[in-house]
Scaffold this motif. Structure first.
Motif, PDB file in Angstrom:
ATOM      1  N   GLN A  29       0.829  -1.201   0.000  1.00  0.00           N
ATOM      2  CA  GLN A  29       0.000   0.000   0.000  1.00  0.00           C
ATOM      3  C   GLN A  29       0.870   1.260   0.000  1.00  0.00           C
ATOM      4  O   GLN A  29       0.570   2.232  -0.694  1.00  0.00           O
ATOM      5  CB  GLN A  29      -0.939   0.011   1.203  1.00  0.00           C
ATOM      6  N   GLU A  30       1.947   1.246   0.775  1.00  0.00           N
ATOM      7  CA  GLU A  30       2.833   2.403   0.817  1.00  0.00           C
ATOM      8  C   GLU A  30       3.513   2.629  -0.530  1.00  0.00           C
ATOM      9  O   GLU A  30       3.610   3.764  -1.006  1.00  0.00           O
ATOM     10  CB  GLU A  30       3.882   2.241   1.912  1.00  0.00           C
ATOM     11  N   VAL A  31       3.965   1.551  -1.169  1.00  0.00           N
ATOM     12  CA  VAL A  31       4.595   1.678  -2.487  1.00  0.00           C
ATOM     13  C   VAL A  31       3.578   2.195  -3.500  1.00  0.00           C
ATOM     14  O   VAL A  31       3.879   3.094  -4.296  1.00  0.00           O
ATOM     15  CB  VAL A  31       5.206   0.332  -2.949  1.00  0.00           C
ATOM     16  N   THR A  32       2.370   1.681  -3.474  1.00  0.00           N
ATOM     17  CA  THR A  32       1.327   2.135  -4.397  1.00  0.00           C
ATOM     18  C   THR A  32       1.048   3.624  -4.203  1.00  0.00           C
ATOM     19  O   THR A  32       0.926   4.373  -5.172  1.00  0.00           O
ATOM     20  CB  THR A  32       0.039   1.317  -4.200  1.00  0.00           C
ATOM     21  N   ALA A  33       0.973   4.074  -2.967  1.00  0.00           N
ATOM     22  CA  ALA A  33       0.743   5.493  -2.688  1.00  0.00           C
ATOM     23  C   ALA A  33       1.926   6.336  -3.168  1.00  0.00           C
ATOM     24  O   ALA A  33       1.738   7.416  -3.740  1.00  0.00           O
ATOM     25  CB  ALA A  33       0.514   5.704  -1.194  1.00  0.00           C
ATOM     26  N   LEU A  34       3.146   5.861  -2.956  1.00  0.00           N
ATOM     27  CA  LEU A  34       4.334   6.586  -3.398  1.00  0.00           C
ATOM     28  C   LEU A  34       4.375   6.690  -4.922  1.00  0.00           C
ATOM     29  O   LEU A  34       4.693   7.742  -5.472  1.00  0.00           O
ATOM     30  CB  LEU A  34       5.588   5.893  -2.877  1.00  0.00           C
TER      31      LEU A  34
ATOM     32  N   VAL B 113       9.670  16.392  -9.640  1.00  0.00           N
ATOM     33  CA  VAL B 113      10.030  17.028  -8.379  1.00  0.00           C
ATOM     34  C   VAL B 113      11.057  16.227  -7.586  1.00  0.00           C
ATOM     35  O   VAL B 113      11.708  16.758  -6.707  1.00  0.00           O
ATOM     36  CB  VAL B 113       8.803  17.298  -7.478  1.00  0.00           C
ATOM     37  N   TRP B 114      11.214  14.960  -7.885  1.00  0.00           N
ATOM     38  CA  TRP B 114      12.135  14.126  -7.118  1.00  0.00           C
ATOM     39  C   TRP B 114      13.542  14.241  -7.695  1.00  0.00           C
ATOM     40  O   TRP B 114      13.720  14.527  -8.869  1.00  0.00           O
ATOM     41  CB  TRP B 114      11.657  12.675  -7.148  1.00  0.00           C
ATOM     42  N   PRO B 115      14.559  14.006  -6.888  1.00  0.00           N
ATOM     43  CA  PRO B 115      15.936  14.233  -7.361  1.00  0.00           C
ATOM     44  C   PRO B 115      16.372  13.262  -8.453  1.00  0.00           C
ATOM     45  O   PRO B 115      15.926  12.129  -8.516  1.00  0.00           O
ATOM     46  CB  PRO B 115      16.783  14.035  -6.105  1.00  0.00           C
ATOM     47  N   ASP B 116      17.259  13.741  -9.287  1.00  0.00           N
ATOM     48  CA  ASP B 116      17.863  12.955 -10.352  1.00  0.00           C
ATOM     49  C   ASP B 116      19.057  12.222  -9.747  1.00  0.00           C
ATOM     50  O   ASP B 116      19.896  12.834  -9.107  1.00  0.00           O
ATOM     51  CB  ASP B 116      18.310  13.918 -11.447  1.00  0.00           C
TER      52      ASP B 116
ATOM     53  N   PHE C  77      11.179   8.356  -1.865  1.00  0.00           N
ATOM     54  CA  PHE C  77      11.167   7.585  -0.629  1.00  0.00           C
ATOM     55  C   PHE C  77       9.901   7.803   0.168  1.00  0.00           C
ATOM     56  O   PHE C  77       9.428   8.933   0.288  1.00  0.00           O
ATOM     57  CB  PHE C  77      12.364   7.981   0.248  1.00  0.00           C
ATOM     58  N   GLY C  78       9.370   6.729   0.721  1.00  0.00           N
ATOM     59  CA  GLY C  78       8.285   6.784   1.689  1.00  0.00           C
ATOM     60  C   GLY C  78       8.878   6.507   3.062  1.00  0.00           C
ATOM     61  O   GLY C  78      10.099   6.504   3.237  1.00  0.00           O
ATOM     62  N   ARG C  79       8.026   6.252   4.047  1.00  0.00           N
ATOM     63  CA  ARG C  79       8.533   5.954   5.392  1.00  0.00           C
ATOM     64  C   ARG C  79       9.332   4.665   5.429  1.00  0.00           C
ATOM     65  O   ARG C  79      10.352   4.586   6.090  1.00  0.00           O
ATOM     66  CB  ARG C  79       7.366   5.830   6.378  1.00  0.00           C
ATOM     67  N   ARG C  80       8.829   3.624   4.749  1.00  0.00           N
ATOM     68  CA  ARG C  80       9.490   2.321   4.789  1.00  0.00           C
ATOM     69  C   ARG C  80       9.827   1.771   3.410  1.00  0.00           C
ATOM     70  O   ARG C  80      10.194   0.604   3.303  1.00  0.00           O
ATOM     71  CB  ARG C  80       8.571   1.305   5.474  1.00  0.00           C
ATOM     72  N   CYS C  81       9.660   2.560   2.369  1.00  0.00           N
ATOM     73  CA  CYS C  81       9.878   2.031   1.028  1.00  0.00           C
ATOM     74  C   CYS C  81      10.491   3.083   0.121  1.00  0.00           C
ATOM     75  O   CYS C  81      10.581   4.251   0.481  1.00  0.00           O
ATOM     76  CB  CYS C  81       8.578   1.524   0.428  1.00  0.00           C
TER      77      CYS C  81
END
Length: 67
Positions: free
Chosen positions: A11-16, A26-29, A43-47
């Motif tokens: 679920q966390e990966v899907t949300a990320l 917006v995320w770094p290269d 990056f998420g909290r655990r993924c």
């Protein structure tokens, strides 16, 4: 995704992925010198995911989770 440890990690990966898909620039290269691909990471909290932006969409190259 099937190799992630549990439903919470999936679920966390899907949300990320969804957050990243909404604005993939917006995320770094994180390209290595000499690389031809524009690999980025988020990056998420655990993924985390490594991905490549493509015309408003993303191609996920790697998914990981801690625990």
């Amino acid at each position: 995704m099937a190799q992630l440890p549990d439903d919470r990690a999936r679920q966390e990966v899907t949300a990320l992925v969804e957050v990243t898909r909404m604005d993939p620039r917006v995320w770094p290269d994180v390209r290595d010198p000499g690389s031809v691909e524009e690999i980025r990471e988020a990056f998420g909290r655990r993924c985390w995911i490594h991905y490549i932006p493509h015309a408003g969409a993303i191609e996920v190259r790697d998914i990981g989770s801690v625990g």
